[in-house]
Scaffold this motif. Structure first.
Motif, PDB file in Angstrom:
ATOM      1  N   SER A 484      91.692  53.065  51.275  1.00 11.92           N
ATOM      2  CA  SER A 484      91.512  54.257  51.971  1.00 11.92           C
ATOM      3  C   SER A 484      92.798  54.788  52.484  1.00 11.92           C
ATOM      4  CB  SER A 484      90.438  54.018  52.890  1.00 11.92           C
ATOM      5  OG  SER A 484      90.412  55.243  53.684  1.00 11.92           O
ATOM      6  N   TYR A 485      93.737  53.644  53.252  1.00 10.81           N
ATOM      7  CA  TYR A 485      94.953  54.223  53.718  1.00 10.81           C
ATOM      8  C   TYR A 485      95.805  54.569  52.518  1.00 10.81           C
ATOM      9  CZ  TYR A 485      93.997  52.306  58.166  1.00 10.81           C
ATOM     10  OH  TYR A 485      93.239  52.163  59.612  1.00 10.81           O
ATOM     11  N   VAL A 486      95.817  53.813  51.577  1.00  8.48           N
ATOM     12  CA  VAL A 486      96.790  54.416  50.269  1.00  8.48           C
ATOM     13  C   VAL A 486      96.136  55.650  49.877  1.00  8.48           C
ATOM     14  CG1 VAL A 486      97.069  53.527  47.753  1.00  8.48           C
ATOM     15  CG2 VAL A 486      97.051  51.884  49.502  1.00  8.48           C
ATOM     16  N   GLY A 487      95.147  55.843  49.806  1.00  8.09           N
ATOM     17  CA  GLY A 487      94.666  57.508  49.513  1.00  8.09           C
ATOM     18  C   GLY A 487      95.233  58.445  50.187  1.00  8.09           C
ATOM     19  N   SER A 488      95.057  58.181  51.446  1.00  6.75           N
ATOM     20  CA  SER A 488      95.777  59.249  52.665  1.00  6.75           C
ATOM     21  C   SER A 488      97.251  59.313  52.509  1.00  6.75           C
ATOM     22  CB  SER A 488      95.428  58.851  53.978  1.00  6.75           C
ATOM     23  OG  SER A 488      95.986  57.501  54.350  1.00  6.75           O
ATOM     24  N   LEU A 489      97.924  57.990  52.135  1.00 11.20           N
ATOM     25  CA  LEU A 489      99.287  57.964  51.908  1.00 11.20           C
ATOM     26  C   LEU A 489      99.567  58.822  50.724  1.00 11.20           C
ATOM     27  CD1 LEU A 489     102.126  57.283  52.644  1.00 11.20           C
ATOM     28  CD2 LEU A 489     101.665  55.004  51.464  1.00 11.20           C
ATOM     29  N   LEU A 490      98.645  58.610  49.523  1.00 12.12           N
ATOM     30  CA  LEU A 490      98.905  59.309  48.384  1.00 12.12           C
ATOM     31  C   LEU A 490      99.126  60.677  48.606  1.00 12.12           C
ATOM     32  CD1 LEU A 490      99.714  58.434  45.388  1.00 12.12           C
ATOM     33  CD2 LEU A 490      97.137  58.408  44.864  1.00 12.12           C
ATOM     34  N   VAL A 491      97.864  61.222  49.232  1.00  9.35           N
ATOM     35  CA  VAL A 491      97.688  62.682  49.405  1.00  9.35           C
ATOM     36  C   VAL A 491      98.844  63.160  49.981  1.00  9.35           C
ATOM     37  CG1 VAL A 491      96.573  64.335  50.818  1.00  9.35           C
ATOM     38  CG2 VAL A 491      95.290  62.807  49.658  1.00  9.35           C
ATOM     39  N   ALA A 492      99.526  62.600  50.934  1.00 16.88           N
ATOM     40  CA  ALA A 492     100.758  63.004  51.644  1.00 16.88           C
ATOM     41  C   ALA A 492     101.895  62.899  50.773  1.00 16.88           C
ATOM     42  CB  ALA A 492     101.173  62.147  53.015  1.00 16.88           C
ATOM     43  N   ILE A 493     102.122  61.735  49.868  1.00 19.96           N
ATOM     44  CA  ILE A 493     103.184  61.955  48.837  1.00 19.96           C
ATOM     45  C   ILE A 493     103.189  62.972  47.792  1.00 19.96           C
ATOM     46  CG2 ILE A 493     104.180  60.595  47.267  1.00 19.96           C
ATOM     47  CD1 ILE A 493     103.520  58.313  49.125  1.00 19.96           C
ATOM     48  N   VAL A 494     101.847  63.335  47.242  1.00 16.89           N
ATOM     49  CA  VAL A 494     101.698  64.114  46.182  1.00 16.89           C
ATOM     50  C   VAL A 494     102.117  65.633  46.785  1.00 16.89           C
ATOM     51  CG1 VAL A 494     100.003  65.304  44.974  1.00 16.89           C
ATOM     52  CG2 VAL A 494     100.143  62.756  44.997  1.00 16.89           C
ATOM     53  N   ASN A 495     101.426  65.855  47.973  1.00 17.40           N
ATOM     54  CA  ASN A 495     101.587  67.283  48.544  1.00 17.40           C
ATOM     55  C   ASN A 495     103.040  67.256  48.849  1.00 17.40           C
ATOM     56  OD1 ASN A 495      99.362  68.326  48.559  1.00 17.40           O
ATOM     57  ND2 ASN A 495      98.757  68.230  50.615  1.00 17.40           N
ATOM     58  N   SER A 496     103.770  66.536  49.512  1.00 14.28           N
ATOM     59  CA  SER A 496     105.097  66.675  49.810  1.00 14.28           C
ATOM     60  C   SER A 496     105.877  66.693  48.429  1.00 14.28           C
ATOM     61  CB  SER A 496     105.641  65.546  50.494  1.00 14.28           C
ATOM     62  OG  SER A 496     107.041  65.608  50.929  1.00 14.28           O
ATOM     63  N   ALA A 497     105.713  66.139  47.207  1.00  9.38           N
ATOM     64  CA  ALA A 497     106.422  66.235  46.310  1.00  9.38           C
ATOM     65  C   ALA A 497     106.271  67.429  45.536  1.00  9.38           C
ATOM     66  CB  ALA A 497     106.394  64.956  45.436  1.00  9.38           C
ATOM     67  N   SER A 498     104.837  67.647  45.295  1.00  9.05           N
ATOM     68  CA  SER A 498     104.412  68.940  44.811  1.00  9.05           C
ATOM     69  C   SER A 498     104.750  70.209  45.322  1.00  9.05           C
ATOM     70  CB  SER A 498     102.948  68.999  44.458  1.00  9.05           C
ATOM     71  OG  SER A 498     102.242  68.863  45.783  1.00  9.05           O
TER      72      SER A 498
END
Length: 575
Positions: A484-498
């Motif tokens: 679950s934490y990886v999912g929230s981190l992935l959302v933040a990384i993806v949004n920042s990069a995109s």
């Protein structure tokens, strides 16, 4: 008064406290395996005991999913959070609820015992569950002069989520092992049957939550909708207490984490110093064995090493849970923007998770009574790791389907097929594509649970020393929290990069984003993770806790350790 454990009966004067807990657990397991004529779970005379535990778990899961199922919608409609923040809150809440079991398992194994920990956690749980309907009341409608600001609601809301996470975490690590503990002397088949039906009751609770609970919340308001989980958790407290006089309760056997830490730290220090290795050594930790001049019993070191063999398997399950939690976040956000209104009836967006539960309720009895026995009769029994691997493949397929649905949904909107719909007071521009198009992605992730999640619980229980089962089950549940934490981190990384590229994948209004790219990314990561899992699984050596006394004597009295390697998806592999 609870029944005395086998340990208490054999050592009435408390002498058992001076024994090595690992030796005691191995002896108990070995003596249980000698009885070849033990009855099944359904003929054992203990069904009423197990049913108290199963129905307690049903009520607890009904409570949890009634709260978590519509959490994103509640955050955006009632508390004015953005879609990204709502998804993050949901993921962090779920992650915390699955991390607390680490502490819950330690507390039960070290001090309180499983029953006391479960009961105390239910009481804490009740506080948060009772608070949610109160803060959801619109006091302004009653002209009472009372009101809560948005910041106050958010503060009480966070406090409620924390207490719920603590409560559910204390239960998770212990209720499964506590139920299986009632059947230990009936052998592995009874344990497997228990865990299958344990998961069936979990999903019966979620079925009620996703059919009745979320509908009431969306159509009649969260004040009434959150009253349902509050009543349910109160029922769980009563049901668990009813069976207290019948439970088999083992006393806490000390803190295994302390022993594990000492063995690992001492072993690691030995790796930095020259030492003459014996041919039988396969790690630095072996150097701390008494047989090699160390200060720890050989059996203790072997049990610690068994945890080292489990952890790589657990690590590969983390990403599976990242995919799994898309059901309560991105799948829900996607569903909000698909057709939900038919005539005067509005389909609860969170109710699509019902199909996840339904497929589990259908598949569990089928695989337990027909599929697994069929493969066993054909001489090709599916090992625990094989089943986990099958579930990972299903999880990848689910997010690929979700990506396809997202592409189709947005194409229809671009061609003019869109409508405005209101859910819990919030308006959405939605595609005319029916939300029922999501059914395949929910059912396939449900099928993956039957193989990966259920088997993961069984794997954690069967491959751990009995005195550390609470902690090991907590570690397995922590993989869910990490996912679950990886999912929230992935959302933040993806949004920042995109966002830096000018095309945000996960904006506040997902109609303007590229959620399908996120789904494809998850599918790719899951397949890479599966490849790593295959490599690790091929090298894993099972621990058979139900071997005979003769096998134990042949192994030098050090417990039963099957050394067969278990290649994943090999047709010749046996449990």
């Amino acid at each position: 008064m609870a029944q005395k454990s086998d340990l208490e009966k054999s050592c009435p004067n408390g002498q058992a406290q001076t024994e090595d807990p690992i030796s005691l657990s191995l002896e108990r397991k070995s003596s249980q395996s000698n009885n070849k004529d033990v009855p099944s779970l359904f003929k054992s005379g203990r069904l009423h005991i197990v049913m108290c535990i199963l129905f307690c778990e049903l009520c607890e899961r009904l409570t949890y999913y009634s709260i978590a199922g519509n959490l994103v919608l509640y955050c955006t409609s009632a508390l004015d959070y953005s879609s990204e923040d709502a998804a993050t809150i949901s993921l962090v809440f779920s992650g915390t609820a699955y991390f607390v079991p680490l502490f819950g398992g330690w507390l039960a194994d070290s001090f309180a015992g499983k029953y006391n920990t479960i009961y105390g956690s239910l009481l804490i749980y009740m506080i948060g569950a009772a608070l949610l309907p109160v803060i959801s009341i619109e006091f302004e409608n009653f002209n009472s002069g009372l009101s809560l600001s948005d910041s106050a609601k958010q503060g009480y809301f966070m406090f409620a989520l924390i207490t719920i996470a603590i409560g559910t975490g204390g239960i998770k690590a212990n209720v499964g092992p506590f139920g299986a503990q009632q059947l230990d002397d009936l052998g592995e088949t009874a344990i497997q049957t228990f865990f299958n039906w344990f998961y069936w009751f979990i999903n019966m609770g979620s079925t009620i939550a996703f059919s009745i609970g979320v509908y009431v919340q969306q159509e009649y308001g969260f004040a009434l909708g959150y009253t349902i989980p509050a009543v349910s958790i109160f029922a769980a407290i009563i049901i668990l207490a009813i069976g207290k006089a019948w439970y088999i309760v083992h006393p806490p056997e000390g803190s295994p984490l302390t022993t594990v830490s000492k063995v690992v730290i001492t072993g690691a220090s030995q790796c930095r110093h020259p030492h003459i290795d014996a041919p039988e050594m396969d790690s630095c930790i072996d150097r701390v064995k008494e047989s090699y001049g160390g200060k720890f019993p050989d059996k203790t070191v072997e049990e610690v090493k068994s945890l080292g063999r489990i952890m790589p398997i657990f690590a590969t399950i983390v990403l599976y849970w990242t995919v799994y939690f898309q059901m309560s976040t991105t799948y829900l956000l996607q569903g909000e923007r698909m057709r939900l209104i038919y005539g005067n009836f509005s389909i609860p967006v969170a109710s699509l998770s019902l199909f996840n539960s339904i497929v589990i309720l259908i598949l569990v009895p089928i695989v337990d009574r027909f599929v697994y026995p069929f493969f066993a009769r054909c001489g090709m029994p599916l090992s625990k790791l094989q089943r986990i691997g099958i579930g990972m493949i299903f999880a990848s397929i689910s997010v690929v389907i979700a990506a396809g649905i997202e592409i189709a949904r947005k194409n229809i909107m671009q061609e003019g097929g869109w409508m405005e719909q209101e859910l819990a007071g919030e308006k959405f521009n939605a595609s005319t594509l029916s939300v029922f198009a999501q059914i395949p992605q929910f059912t396939i992730i449900g099928a993956s649970e039957v193989f990966t999640s259920i088997t993961g619980l069984e794997f954690a229980y069967s491959q751990s020393p009995s005195y550390m089962q609470g902690v090991v089950m907590g570690l397995f549940l922590a993989t869910t929290g990490l996912g679950s934490y990886v999912g929230s981190l992935l959302v933040a990384i993806v949004n920042s990069a995109s966002r830096a590229q000018g095309a945000e994948w996960f904006p506040d209004e997902i109609n303007d984003g590229y959620l399908e790219y996120y789904f494809f990314l998850l599918a790719g990561l899951m397949l890479i993770n599966f490849g790593i899992f295959v490599i690790i699984a091929k090298k894993y050596k099972y621990v058979n806790q139900y071997s005979s006394e003769d096998e134990r004597r042949r192994s030098g009295g050090k417990g039963s350790r099957q050394g067969e390697k278990t290649p994943l998806l090999s047709e010749s592999e046996c449990l």
